[in-house]
Design an enzyme around this catalytic site. Structure first.
Site, PDB file in Angstrom:
ATOM      1  N   CYS A  23       0.667  -1.104  -0.113  1.00  0.00           N
ATOM      2  CA  CYS A  23       0.088  -0.159  -0.011  1.00  0.00           C
ATOM      3  C   CYS A  23       0.812   1.305  -0.027  1.00  0.00           C
ATOM      4  O   CYS A  23       2.084   1.112   0.052  1.00  0.00           O
ATOM      5  CB  CYS A  23      -0.922   0.293   1.337  1.00  0.00           C
ATOM      6  SG  CYS A  23      -1.844  -1.489   1.490  1.00  0.00           S
ATOM      7  N   GLY A  50      -0.194   0.618  -5.153  1.00  0.00           N
ATOM      8  CA  GLY A  50      -1.207  -0.248  -4.778  1.00  0.00           C
ATOM      9  C   GLY A  50      -2.372   0.279  -6.079  1.00  0.00           C
ATOM     10  O   GLY A  50      -2.461   1.703  -6.193  1.00  0.00           O
ATOM     11  N   ASN A 124       0.319   1.036   5.701  1.00  0.00           N
ATOM     12  CA  ASN A 124       0.909   0.452   4.603  1.00  0.00           C
ATOM     13  C   ASN A 124       1.828  -0.629   5.585  1.00  0.00           C
ATOM     14  O   ASN A 124       2.424  -0.196   6.358  1.00  0.00           O
ATOM     15  CB  ASN A 124       1.729   1.435   4.105  1.00  0.00           C
ATOM     16  CG  ASN A 124       2.939   0.648   3.404  1.00  0.00           C
ATOM     17  OD1 ASN A 124       4.113   1.452   3.251  1.00  0.00           O
ATOM     18  ND2 ASN A 124       2.766  -0.339   2.868  1.00  0.00           N
ATOM     19  N   TYR A 267      13.359  -1.601  -5.661  1.00  0.00           N
ATOM     20  CA  TYR A 267      12.290  -1.835  -6.661  1.00  0.00           C
ATOM     21  C   TYR A 267      10.987  -1.056  -6.367  1.00  0.00           C
ATOM     22  O   TYR A 267      10.338  -0.302  -7.220  1.00  0.00           O
ATOM     23  CB  TYR A 267      11.727  -3.506  -6.674  1.00  0.00           C
ATOM     24  CG  TYR A 267      10.462  -3.446  -7.131  1.00  0.00           C
ATOM     25  CD1 TYR A 267      10.419  -3.418  -8.705  1.00  0.00           C
ATOM     26  CD2 TYR A 267       9.602  -4.230  -6.477  1.00  0.00           C
ATOM     27  CE1 TYR A 267       9.103  -3.946  -9.437  1.00  0.00           C
ATOM     28  CE2 TYR A 267       8.266  -4.591  -7.193  1.00  0.00           C
ATOM     29  CZ  TYR A 267       8.093  -4.356  -8.562  1.00  0.00           C
ATOM     30  OH  TYR A 267       7.124  -4.759  -9.170  1.00  0.00           O
TER      31      TYR A 267
END
Ligand code: SF4
Length: 508
Positions: A23, A50, A124, A267
């Site tokens: 998230c 997300g 998150n 990433y």
């Protein structure tokens, strides 16, 4: 390849094979400003974190209004929705759901009623020890709308707030009980709160909106889009409260050894996000240069797998002197949508998202740089695509170590048998994906490319900063893999019964 029971590829054919952050969260305190639209644009900047659902809650001094639904930010909110969300503070959330499934009820912000006060919470991360707490709260008659750990946190805060009469005390006691990775923003009608797990696993930053207000967000790119300037990180274990009285900080929990998720740098985060004074782009570029030092190869062209493979590919090319070029074109408009692809389209798999640029790759020995190999199915399809487009050799270079261990702190890889590198040697993975050579960046090399601080690198090493209760990890590790927990005393901490927790007083 024959089907290997230890390595479950079947479930993933034609499906997305990348890692997903769970998230992104955003919050703003800015009386007199259009806080709903500020949040809307903040969430746009965090959309990469997300795409399953989006939501905004607004506090207007008297109550909290929540609008949320499945879909992208642009699909969930109309202009009229935003115009109806008036207030002085707001929080927002974008979700890629893992814990607790998907659907409307799992969309955030979650909300809870504490007597006549509504709180809304956006999270998150993943909590690893909420099963028993949820059971207890259900027995006490607390109604749940979803199976998510985030809703457990919201209701737990509500419960302790009711018991103590103070929201900050409620948050602090909930933080003492929950374990895992979390960055949370919470709203009531007249105040905004932000708090973070004591290891600082999931990111959360504070920005200033001129002299008019404050912003908190998962990444600095969300500050930039709304014109806020970075102030500092929310500290591990800290609770920040923003209200008409200004910004207040208290240490809800003593910080533990810092363990920031290193995969944010590799990433998850956007290249224009800045962490500890350095852009993610520059870190990934350095990872490519380091990869070239560690694993050079004779080739004609370096390409990156869009998007996060592009900066390390540029770095790899710069270090080796091999020309950098585009070899794969991404269809940016294939996102999660309500229109499901047909089975035939699913079987096209990665072709829905990527296409090879045959003019550039035909007749060339290509170095393909990517951010990770998870199950290996996507890499296999991309290598085949490049060869069908005429590449004479494809050398795969990965700008992080092999992902061998599941993540329990907010990433959707919590079953080890699905990780190809946990099951196969580098040579076997090379053979499986059909590459002419394959190399991963070493952990030491990766650490040289990121700012100096404490990191979680458990998905490469199996060294987990927060103990994973056996009940939570049952069946998720392969035989012969024993995770280690370097920061605790070897005991699984027991969670006290919720009803037995004694409330302490507010600290100011
Ligand atoms: S296990 Fe990996 S993905 Fe999960 S928090 Fe740690 S570094 Fe990040």
């Amino acid at each position: 390849m024959g089907y290997d029971e230890r390595f479950d590829l079947r479930a993933t054919v034609g499906e997305d094979d990348s890692l997903h952050d769970e998230c992104g969260v955003f919050g703003v305190w800015a009386p007199g400003r259009d806080v709903a639209r500020i949040t809307y644009f903040g969430l746009h900047a965090l959309q990469h974190r997300g795409q399953e659902s989006a939501g905004i809650a607004v506090g207007n001094g008297r109550s909290v209004l929540v609008r949320k639904d499945r879909g992208l930010v642009s699909q969930v909110f109309t202009d009229a929705d935003l115009s109806a969300l008036n207030g002085k503070a707001a929080i927002g959330h974008v979700r890629y759901g893992t814990a607790g499934g998907g659907g409307f009820d799992a969309a955030q912000p979650h909300f809870s009623l504490i007597d006549d006060v509504t709180i809304a919470l956006a999270h998150n991360g993943t909590l690893v020890n909420t099963t028993g707490v949820r059971r207890e709260l259900v027995q006490m008659g607390v109604p749940f709308r979803s199976e998510t750990d985030s809703e457990v946190a919201c209701e737990l805060i509500g419960y302790f707030t009711k018991k103590s009469g103070h929201l900050r005390v409620g948050i602090r006691h909930a933080m003492q009980m929950i374990e895992g990775g979390y960055a949370m923003v919470l709203l009531r009608e007249n105040a905004l709160y932000a708090f973070r797990d004591p290891n600082g696993i999931r990111p959360l930053v504070i920005g200033a909106l001129g002299t008019e207000g404050w912003v908190v967000a998962s990444e600095t790119c969300a500050l930039d889009i709304v014109g806020a300037t970075f102030v500092r990180d929310v500290r591990p274990g800290e609770i920040v409260r923003i209200s008409d009285g200004g910004i207040l900080s208290e240490q809800g929990l003593e910080p533990r050894p810092e363990a920031q998720c290193i995969f944010e740098d590799v990433y998850f985060s956007r290249p224009d996000t800045v962490i500890r004074g350095r852009s993610i782009y520059s870190m990934r570029y350095e990872m490519g240069r380091q990869l070239a030092r560690e694993a050079p190869v004779d080739a004609d062209l370096v390409i990156g797998v869009p998007d996060s493979g592009m900066p390390p590919a540029e770095g790899y090319a710069a270090q080796t002197g091999i020309p950098f070029g585009e070899g794969l074109i991404k269809n940016r408009y294939v996102a999660r949508t309500f229109i499901q692809p047909t089975q035939e389209m699913r079987e096209m798999g990665v072709r829905m998202k990527l296409n090879a640029l045959s003019d550039n790759v035909a007749g060339r020995r290509v170095v393909m740089v990517d951010d990770s190999i998870v199950r290996g199915t996507t890499s296999k399809q991309i290598v085949r695509m490049l060869k069908e487009a005429g590449a004479t050799e494809v050398h795969v270079r990965i700008n992080c170590p092999e992902v061998k261990w599941p993540c329990f702190y907010g990433i959707d890889t919590d079953v080890q048998r699905q990780l190809i590198s946990a099951n196969k040697s580098v040579e076997e993975v090379r053979d499986y994906i059909g590459a002419d050579s394959l190399a991963f960046l070493s952990l030491e090399g990766l650490r040289r490319c990121v700012p100096e601080c404490g990191y979680c690198d458990a998905c490469y090493t199996g060294r987990y900063p927060v103990r994973i209760p056996e009940a939570f990890s049952a069946g998720k590790f392969l035989d012969g893999f024993a995770p280690t927990f370097p920061y605790d005393d070897g005991e699984e901490a027991s969670v006290p019964p919720v009803e037995d927790v004694r409330m302490d007083a507010p600290r100011d």
